[in-house]
Design an enzyme around this catalytic site. Sequence first.
Site, short mmCIF file in Angstrom:
data_model
loop_
_atom_site.label_atom_id
_atom_site.label_comp_id
_atom_site.label_asym_id
_atom_site.label_seq_id
_atom_site.Cartn_x
_atom_site.Cartn_y
_atom_site.Cartn_z
N ASP A 50 -56.13 -18.38 58.03
CA ASP A 50 -54.90 -17.71 58.42
C ASP A 50 -55.09 -16.60 59.45
O ASP A 50 -54.14 -16.12 60.04
CB ASP A 50 -54.20 -17.11 57.18
N ARG A 278 -49.03 -11.63 54.57
CA ARG A 278 -48.80 -12.79 55.44
C ARG A 278 -47.32 -12.94 55.76
O ARG A 278 -46.48 -12.19 55.29
CB ARG A 278 -49.29 -14.04 54.71
N TYR A 286 -58.24 -12.48 48.08
CA TYR A 286 -59.58 -13.06 47.90
C TYR A 286 -60.25 -12.32 46.76
O TYR A 286 -60.34 -11.10 46.77
CB TYR A 286 -60.43 -12.85 49.15
#
Length: 663
Positions: A50, A278, A286
Amino acid sequence: ENNTSESHTDVLIVGAGPSGLMTAYWMARCGVRARIIDKRGTKVMNGHADGLRMRTLELFDSMGIQHRVSHEGFVTAYAAFWAPGEDGIPIRQNTYTSAKINESPLNNMLLSQGRIEQFILDSIQEHSDIQVERGVIAESLEYDEQQDGNLEAYPITVKLRTLSDEEASLATDPENKSKSQVARNGLYRSNLTADDWDDLIHRSKARQAKTEIVKAKYLIGCDGAHSWTRKQLNIPLEGSSTDHIWGVIDIIPITNFPDIRRLGTVTNASGTILVIPRERNLVRLYVPVQVVEAGTTRRFDRSTITPEMIRTRVREILTPYTFDFQICDWWTAYQVGQRIAPTFTKGNRIFLAGDAVHTHSPKVGLGMNMSMQDSFNVGWKVALVAAGVAHPSILSTYHPERHRLAEMLLDYDRHWSPLFTEMKSEAAESPDKTQTMIKVTELFEDFADGLKAFYGASSLVWKPEGGEEVPAVARCLIPGERFPPAKLRNQAEGGTHWTMRLMKSDGRFRVVILAGDMRKYEQKQRVHTLGHLLAGHGAVNGSLMRRYAPIPGRFDSPLDLMTIHSAPWAQAEFFDFPDILRPLDPVMGWAYGKIWCDDAPGWDRYCDGRAYETWGVDRTRGALVVIRPDQYIGWVGELENVDQMVRYLDGVLVRAGNARPKL
Ligand code: FAD
């Protein structure tokens, strides 16, 4: 076999991830006969990579797709690092801004890999009839290196097999093989945009099982970390023997943690998570899960990692803040070590790019960027050689240019990853660790953002004699580095534009005439003498624009001339410049788009009239620059150095009317 056919293509691309699509883009732009196959039944829809770095976005702008990323993506100009305070509760320790207003007009962004793939696919379609052949797998490879010298030969033979629908969908999501994983990577129609959905419908068309023998002149293996092509060539992936396993999850979080919409890290006694905000309110997290040491024969059972487990880990680390989610867009257990292939090529005909030749942990946000930049580098070279425009000798610049950067990538990851996995729990140490994170980020940021390329001397990168790296005539235009963007004013129209959008990635070399201050009589004479030389009335002997083989079906010349002068806009005229710099097409009229001015109009704060200063060029005397088709500087000199520039170009481009050179 009954159902086997044979065919020929100039370029075969194996793999249609970001790297393969970028390669296909160049074939589409340069009109090269090419095929691109992928064993997966569809492109990536959600999840995966991403992160998009500034340089990648600059390249997207030159390809004409950056506006789409701007519309959909998330700008990450700001980062926050959280670590425990005295009482062990995480507090915001440091902040950091990645915006580099003096370096690039674009900020780093985040947008899902599937959207990026869609934008490149659309561009390929706009410029050619190349289609990704999905559900097609490459199964055998033969390469006759003896035939390398004959440019008309097809030394590569690949057997392709069309997969059944079931096989193709397994290739799309191999984890679905395991029953416990059925819920993983689920596609929700609500998460897909209309063009993604078209792709899925396309997939459902019935396919016929068949095999095909394809003979190719060039093969580019963009087939990912488990590269089939690399294995066929017996090229190993070398490097660290430790694999980190990460839980990765894309969710819409429900939390009172204040920095959930800011890029950053959060550490407490039980570990560190990376927070990546995002598009569409999504956040990627993560979570380091486990390290698998060298020599362990036992395969790590990834099915032990579930969204539930990731949720629990995140809750532990974010305490005392609340954390939950209802919507999970994608998740996976991501296992990767730092590895690199010793060579990226085989002979002068087979090239490997992207994850096929380097793997590293995803947290530096570079996987997709490096992969696309690899193929941005090799793609135009193969395209122009296959089109008979450039000498095959340029192909040998791919490995030295990109291997060095892949090594730097691994070095960056080696510094960065341990900061997550070995993060100590003592509260007192944590502020130091966040300082270290910022230091590592700063140390590698020019490389990571793509602002420095370090391409060494070669037929494509002329370096000044005497060993000095910096050309005196243009101190900041360093051959082998990117052309620093600037906003300029069009002489005929008065409007402003960024250079990276003007210098389109269309396969042409750009000769940039920095004409200096045309109000000065002597300087005007110099520019007219240059025009005279370029038009063929001097040493060049025939117009420079007709000297080299055309790009068939695309451009009469592989060169594009662009002039940027430094006089105030109102004190210069379009017709002040020599004809060859602003040619007249009997049908299309004057080339108004070719004369530009480094002047500040007052109503556009980015167009500040300081481009010459940015480039380290004397405002009166100017300079002459050649920019490669991939937007890196190839040659720099004085307006009088036309002979030397032509020698550079002669070393790269095939002379018009000449037979193809032999290797
Ligand atoms: P890929 O995107 O892997 O594309 C390779 C393509 O080749 C695939 O489509 C494959 O189907 C095809 N292929 C392979 N073998 C054959 C064959 N024999 N015949 C035909 N086709 C073949 N990066 C990040 O930065 N952040 C992340 O969070 C992240 N998460 C990831 C999660 C997963 C599950 C995976 C697989 C990758 C992830 N990555 C992540 C890595 C990132 O996606 C890659 O760096 C990037 O996609 C590399 O692009 P590529 O084109 O080189 O390879």
